[in-house]
Design an enzyme around this catalytic site. Sequence first.
Site, mmCIF file in Angstrom:
data_model
loop_
_atom_site.group_PDB
_atom_site.id
_atom_site.type_symbol
_atom_site.label_atom_id
_atom_site.label_comp_id
_atom_site.label_asym_id
_atom_site.label_seq_id
_atom_site.Cartn_x
_atom_site.Cartn_y
_atom_site.Cartn_z
ATOM 1 N N ARG A 62 -47.926 89.239 45.144
ATOM 2 C CA ARG A 62 -47.881 88.638 46.497
ATOM 3 C C ARG A 62 -49.115 89.274 47.055
ATOM 4 N NH1 ARG A 62 -42.157 90.063 49.114
ATOM 5 N NH2 ARG A 62 -43.038 89.030 50.952
ATOM 6 N N ASP A 64 -52.198 90.288 49.649
ATOM 7 C CA ASP A 64 -52.105 90.642 51.146
ATOM 8 C C ASP A 64 -52.985 89.668 51.726
ATOM 9 O OD1 ASP A 64 -50.693 92.805 50.429
ATOM 10 O OD2 ASP A 64 -52.412 94.239 50.422
ATOM 11 N N TYR A 125 -56.980 92.176 38.670
ATOM 12 C CA TYR A 125 -57.755 91.805 39.877
ATOM 13 C C TYR A 125 -59.251 92.180 39.836
ATOM 14 C CZ TYR A 125 -53.465 91.419 42.562
ATOM 15 O OH TYR A 125 -52.008 91.113 43.103
ATOM 16 N N ARG A 217 -57.046 97.920 46.628
ATOM 17 C CA ARG A 217 -58.247 98.275 47.424
ATOM 18 C C ARG A 217 -58.089 99.585 47.748
ATOM 19 N NH1 ARG A 217 -55.527 94.498 51.993
ATOM 20 N NH2 ARG A 217 -57.321 95.414 53.292
#
Length: 274
Positions: A62, A64, A125, A217
């Site tokens: 999921r 952001d 990622y 992040r």
Amino acid sequence: MEQLEQAGTPQATIVLRLAYAGGQYSGFAEQPQTGVRTVAGELRSALETFLRREVELTCAGRTDAGVHALSQYVSFSARDEELDIAARRWLRAMDALLPRSIAVQEVFHAPEGFSARFDALARTYVYRIADRPNRPVLTRDRVWWLRYPLDDAAMARAAACLVGEHDFKSFCKASSAEGKPTCRNVMSVGFERGCELGEDVLSFTITGNAFLHSMVRTIVGTLVEVGSHRRDESWVAEALAACDRAAAGPTAPADGLVFAGVAYPDGLLTPLSI
């Protein structure tokens, strides 16, 4: 308005590999509030229009609000007749029904009970940074623009401590960690400089079995503190050991983050030929 049929007994699973530019969406997952635009909401609406029935989606991860994807995987149970739909028809239908910022890249069949989330072995990622004084133009919405150069060698050395099985509570949104397990296995990390659309970028790639809310992040924001020489390299290991969000650095902006890939067991997904 035509009523959607209730889903029948599932016989197999359809899996879509999805790409999207996440800047205009409030994340992947649908929200309880009305009027909130999400990737899953757009996809479910398109699928239910195409299949003329209700669809329940499961995603690999999921993302952001504002985060992009090149290889988000989404699974849902299929009826027998839906397994005969050709890939070309799937792609054309989804292209017509989805907004331009979302695209189905591939369609797969999988066994009954397959889950895009729980059957995933690893997720990757990529976070891109423009560390230069001149403003990026063509990559502007896909990078974190810092007006100063970063010491990527120092960042790479500092990031090495993240590899392995650790408690990453320091690197996730504090409210999301309450009462939940925060141990994850990071398999690899690395920095690489390259050129995209004629513009120089610094890319950070991280692969793990799963990730916490804002984990990538927050790791990037922490490593940038090292790359800008505001913190020592050893500080990242100290922040990791603290298991306290306050011990780590800031959360990097969503713009630069891309969900780049998912690994599944060999032979589990059967791609449909075009």
